[in-house]
Write a protein that holds these residues in place. Structure first.
Motif, PDB file in Angstrom:
ATOM      1  N   ASP A 151       0.807  -0.627   0.424  1.00 24.80           N
ATOM      2  CA  ASP A 151      -0.022   0.085   0.129  1.00 24.80           C
ATOM      3  C   ASP A 151       1.262   1.633  -0.029  1.00 24.80           C
ATOM      4  OD1 ASP A 151      -2.553  -1.205   0.140  1.00 24.80           O
ATOM      5  OD2 ASP A 151      -2.334  -1.579   2.274  1.00 24.80           O
ATOM      6  N   SER A 152       1.926   0.827   0.345  1.00 24.95           N
ATOM      7  CA  SER A 152       3.270   2.417   0.037  1.00 24.95           C
ATOM      8  C   SER A 152       3.915   2.250  -1.126  1.00 24.95           C
ATOM      9  CB  SER A 152       3.743   1.802   1.686  1.00 24.95           C
ATOM     10  OG  SER A 152       4.818   3.241   1.451  1.00 24.95           O
ATOM     11  N   GLY A 153       5.444   3.198  -0.947  1.00 24.04           N
ATOM     12  CA  GLY A 153       5.587   3.545  -2.250  1.00 24.04           C
ATOM     13  C   GLY A 153       5.999   4.273  -1.843  1.00 24.04           C
ATOM     14  N   PRO A 154       7.672   5.339  -2.695  1.00 26.03           N
ATOM     15  CA  PRO A 154       8.540   6.132  -2.618  1.00 26.03           C
ATOM     16  C   PRO A 154       8.345   7.194  -2.191  1.00 26.03           C
ATOM     17  CG  PRO A 154       9.887   4.657  -4.481  1.00 26.03           C
ATOM     18  CD  PRO A 154       7.884   3.954  -3.458  1.00 26.03           C
ATOM     19  N   ALA A 155       7.328   8.103  -2.652  1.00 22.42           N
ATOM     20  CA  ALA A 155       6.847   9.049  -2.948  1.00 22.42           C
ATOM     21  C   ALA A 155       6.251   9.039  -1.414  1.00 22.42           C
ATOM     22  CB  ALA A 155       6.075   9.375  -3.884  1.00 22.42           C
ATOM     23  N   ARG A 156       5.414   8.011  -1.241  1.00 28.46           N
ATOM     24  CA  ARG A 156       3.900   8.048  -0.152  1.00 28.46           C
ATOM     25  C   ARG A 156       5.125   8.152   1.089  1.00 28.46           C
ATOM     26  NH1 ARG A 156      -1.278   3.678  -0.136  1.00 28.46           N
ATOM     27  NH2 ARG A 156      -1.282   5.810  -2.261  1.00 28.46           N
ATOM     28  N   LEU A 157       6.196   7.350   1.118  1.00 32.65           N
ATOM     29  CA  LEU A 157       7.128   7.354   2.486  1.00 32.65           C
ATOM     30  C   LEU A 157       7.796   8.450   2.871  1.00 32.65           C
ATOM     31  CD1 LEU A 157       8.243   5.453   4.379  1.00 32.65           C
ATOM     32  CD2 LEU A 157      10.025   4.622   2.852  1.00 32.65           C
ATOM     33  N   GLN A 158       7.995   9.164   1.401  1.00 31.17           N
ATOM     34  CA  GLN A 158       9.045  10.504   2.175  1.00 31.17           C
ATOM     35  C   GLN A 158       7.729  11.150   2.574  1.00 31.17           C
ATOM     36  OE1 GLN A 158      11.782  11.820  -1.262  1.00 31.17           O
ATOM     37  NE2 GLN A 158      11.246  10.229  -2.078  1.00 31.17           N
ATOM     38  N   ARG A 159       6.976  11.320   1.609  1.00 34.39           N
ATOM     39  CA  ARG A 159       4.972  12.928   2.134  1.00 34.39           C
ATOM     40  C   ARG A 159       5.439  12.207   3.736  1.00 34.39           C
ATOM     41  NH1 ARG A 159       3.244  11.637  -2.585  1.00 34.39           N
ATOM     42  NH2 ARG A 159       1.490   9.837  -1.865  1.00 34.39           N
ATOM     43  N   ALA A 160       5.566  10.781   4.010  1.00 35.60           N
ATOM     44  CA  ALA A 160       5.109  10.369   5.374  1.00 35.60           C
ATOM     45  C   ALA A 160       6.103  10.469   6.662  1.00 35.60           C
ATOM     46  CB  ALA A 160       4.799   8.963   5.966  1.00 35.60           C
ATOM     47  N   VAL A 161       7.168  10.544   6.185  1.00 34.14           N
ATOM     48  CA  VAL A 161       8.503  11.254   7.054  1.00 34.14           C
ATOM     49  C   VAL A 161       8.305  12.797   7.227  1.00 34.14           C
ATOM     50  CG1 VAL A 161      10.831  10.948   7.506  1.00 34.14           C
ATOM     51  CG2 VAL A 161       9.900   8.678   6.520  1.00 34.14           C
ATOM     52  N   ALA A 162       8.503  12.957   6.112  1.00 33.24           N
ATOM     53  CA  ALA A 162       7.884  14.349   6.415  1.00 33.24           C
ATOM     54  C   ALA A 162       7.422  15.053   7.095  1.00 33.24           C
ATOM     55  CB  ALA A 162       7.846  14.742   4.820  1.00 33.24           C
ATOM     56  N   ASP A 163       5.969  14.589   7.161  1.00 33.80           N
ATOM     57  CA  ASP A 163       4.765  14.988   7.955  1.00 33.80           C
ATOM     58  C   ASP A 163       5.627  14.562   9.345  1.00 33.80           C
ATOM     59  OD1 ASP A 163       1.944  15.440   8.428  1.00 33.80           O
ATOM     60  OD2 ASP A 163       2.128  13.591   9.212  1.00 33.80           O
ATOM     61  N   PHE A 164       5.818  13.557   9.662  1.00 29.55           N
ATOM     62  CA  PHE A 164       6.251  13.357  10.743  1.00 29.55           C
ATOM     63  C   PHE A 164       6.969  14.357  11.961  1.00 29.55           C
ATOM     64  CE2 PHE A 164       9.331  11.200  13.781  1.00 29.55           C
ATOM     65  CZ  PHE A 164       8.528  10.309  14.293  1.00 29.55           C
ATOM     66  N   ALA A 165       8.605  15.094  10.485  1.00 27.68           N
ATOM     67  CA  ALA A 165       8.871  15.575  11.129  1.00 27.68           C
ATOM     68  C   ALA A 165       8.353  17.196  11.451  1.00 27.68           C
ATOM     69  CB  ALA A 165      10.316  15.535  10.161  1.00 27.68           C
ATOM     70  N   THR A 166       7.333  16.872  10.758  1.00 31.00           N
ATOM     71  CA  THR A 166       6.921  18.386  11.296  1.00 31.00           C
ATOM     72  C   THR A 166       5.814  18.838  12.291  1.00 31.00           C
ATOM     73  OG1 THR A 166       4.585  18.036  10.217  1.00 31.00           O
ATOM     74  CG2 THR A 166       7.055  18.831   9.071  1.00 31.00           C
ATOM     75  N   ARG A 167       5.496  17.127  13.050  1.00 24.79           N
ATOM     76  CA  ARG A 167       4.924  17.111  14.085  1.00 24.79           C
ATOM     77  C   ARG A 167       5.826  16.456  15.521  1.00 24.79           C
ATOM     78  NH1 ARG A 167       2.648  12.591  13.794  1.00 24.79           N
ATOM     79  NH2 ARG A 167       2.585  11.729  12.125  1.00 24.79           N
ATOM     80  N   HIS A 168       6.854  16.383  15.923  1.00 26.91           N
ATOM     81  CA  HIS A 168       7.814  15.510  16.345  1.00 26.91           C
ATOM     82  C   HIS A 168       9.177  17.321  16.615  1.00 26.91           C
ATOM     83  CE1 HIS A 168       6.037  12.112  17.577  1.00 26.91           C
ATOM     84  NE2 HIS A 168       5.386  11.600  15.810  1.00 26.91           N
ATOM     85  N   ALA A 169       9.383  17.089  17.757  1.00 22.84           N
ATOM     86  CA  ALA A 169      10.860  18.355  18.052  1.00 22.84           C
ATOM     87  C   ALA A 169      11.853  17.085  17.967  1.00 22.84           C
ATOM     88  CB  ALA A 169       9.927  19.074  19.775  1.00 22.84           C
ATOM     89  N   ALA A 170      12.656  18.055  18.361  1.00 27.27           N
ATOM     90  CA  ALA A 170      14.531  18.084  18.418  1.00 27.27           C
ATOM     91  C   ALA A 170      14.545  17.321  19.503  1.00 27.27           C
ATOM     92  CB  ALA A 170      15.450  19.140  17.494  1.00 27.27           C
ATOM     93  N   VAL A 171      15.214  16.718  19.898  1.00 22.09           N
ATOM     94  CA  VAL A 171      15.755  16.064  21.561  1.00 22.09           C
ATOM     95  C   VAL A 171      17.321  15.723  21.169  1.00 22.09           C
ATOM     96  CG1 VAL A 171      15.652  14.059  22.554  1.00 22.09           C
ATOM     97  CG2 VAL A 171      14.073  13.968  21.499  1.00 22.09           C
ATOM     98  N   ASP A 172      17.425  16.875  22.320  1.00 19.47           N
ATOM     99  CA  ASP A 172      18.497  16.866  23.745  1.00 19.47           C
ATOM    100  C   ASP A 172      18.680  15.663  23.733  1.00 19.47           C
ATOM    101  OD1 ASP A 172      21.218  17.836  24.328  1.00 19.47           O
ATOM    102  OD2 ASP A 172      20.709  19.389  25.592  1.00 19.47           O
ATOM    103  N   ILE A 173      19.592  15.038  23.542  1.00 17.87           N
ATOM    104  CA  ILE A 173      20.507  14.005  24.600  1.00 17.87           C
ATOM    105  C   ILE A 173      21.247  14.073  25.133  1.00 17.87           C
ATOM    106  CG2 ILE A 173      18.857  12.631  22.571  1.00 17.87           C
ATOM    107  CD1 ILE A 173      21.619  11.456  21.609  1.00 17.87           C
ATOM    108  N   GLY A 174      22.298  15.165  25.092  1.00 16.05           N
ATOM    109  CA  GLY A 174      23.166  14.786  25.861  1.00 16.05           C
ATOM    110  C   GLY A 174      24.264  14.423  25.166  1.00 16.05           C
ATOM    111  N   PRO A 175      25.611  14.591  26.431  1.00 17.81           N
ATOM    112  CA  PRO A 175      27.076  14.324  25.531  1.00 17.81           C
ATOM    113  C   PRO A 175      27.024  12.794  24.826  1.00 17.81           C
ATOM    114  CG  PRO A 175      27.222  14.388  28.259  1.00 17.81           C
ATOM    115  CD  PRO A 175      26.189  15.258  27.787  1.00 17.81           C
ATOM    116  N   LEU A 176      27.706  12.362  24.286  1.00 16.07           N
ATOM    117  CA  LEU A 176      28.267  11.155  24.062  1.00 16.07           C
ATOM    118  C   LEU A 176      29.615  10.368  24.247  1.00 16.07           C
ATOM    119  CD1 LEU A 176      27.649  11.493  19.664  1.00 16.07           C
ATOM    120  CD2 LEU A 176      26.176  10.671  21.393  1.00 16.07           C
TER     121      LEU A 176
END
Length: 224
Positions: A68-93
């Motif tokens: 039911d998916s495809g490369p373009a549909r997956l790209q749109r889904a990841v782009a939408d995901f990124a607009t709905r979630h904030a960056a996360v500070d994970i501290g030092p590595l």
């Protein structure tokens, strides 16, 4: 063009340049990079297993696309995901040898990192095709707990949720003595690159080509 896809965290700047040279593969440019010369370390041998991925941290493991998916549909889904979630500070590595391989790992990963990983795994899972019997048999060659086995069946990968530990892989499996030598050789190179805290500021959609190498399709800033 791509046989499988994945969602990774990929570094930028000097850390990305170091990782490309160390591993021998630049997943942003899609090209082979010459290894550095480090006395007493066969860099090509040490990095042979993780090379195909380039420097990365897995957020959603490689998968084939669902019907039911495809490369373009997956790209749109990841782009939408990124607009709905904030960056996360994970501290030092920190550089170390754990779970059998050398990697950069957060010193004290915050709960927000696990929340982000859970969201990536679950919200984008509709684009993943079910595992094949061969996939399942291959995964079961590793010693999985009952929970990990069920996670593999449900979500395509065993090391998620409470079993998720973010890491930027720098070697394949190594015995303790060899790993200690690699850590000692890498420490002066890595120290200035991880002096500042790390932020998971984007998620990267990756594609695996027919030769097995992973390429960055697009890096989506987390702006939610």
């Amino acid at each position: 063009m791509f046989e499988r896809f994945a969602i990774f965290y990929t570094a930028t700047g000097p850390l990305a340049d170091f990782g490309a040279a160390w591993l021998g593969w630049d997943n942003a440019a899609g090209r082979v990079v010459a290894h550095p010369d480090i006395a007493g370390i066969d860099v090509a041998q040490v990095t042979a297993t993780p090379r195909k991925y380039g420097l990365h941290a897995t957020m959603k493991a490689p998968f084939r696309l669902s019907a039911d998916s495809g490369p373009a549909r997956l790209q749109r889904a990841v782009a939408d995901f990124a607009t709905r979630h904030a960056a996360v500070d994970i501290g030092p590595l920190a550089l170390g040898h754990d779970h059998g391989f050398v990697a950069l790992r957060p010193v004290a990963p915050p709960a927000a990192l696990h929340d982000l990983e859970r969201a990536i795994v679950t919200e984008l899972d509709a684009h993943r095709a079910p595992l094949t019997p061969a996939d399942i048999a291959r995964r079961r060659k590793a010693p999985l707990t009952r929970r990990q086995d069920q996670q593999m069946l449900d979500w395509g990968y065993p090391y998620i949720f409470d079993d998720f530990h973010l890491h930027l892989t720098l070697s394949g499996p190594l015995p303790d003595v060899q790993a200690a030598r690699v850590v000692a050789g890498l420490q002066p190179l890595v120290a200035p690159l991880i002096a500042a805290p790390c932020t998971i500021d984007a998620v990267t959609l990756m594609g695996q080509d027919g030769g097995g190498m992973f390429h960055q399709i697009h890096r989506y800033p987390l702006t939610g």
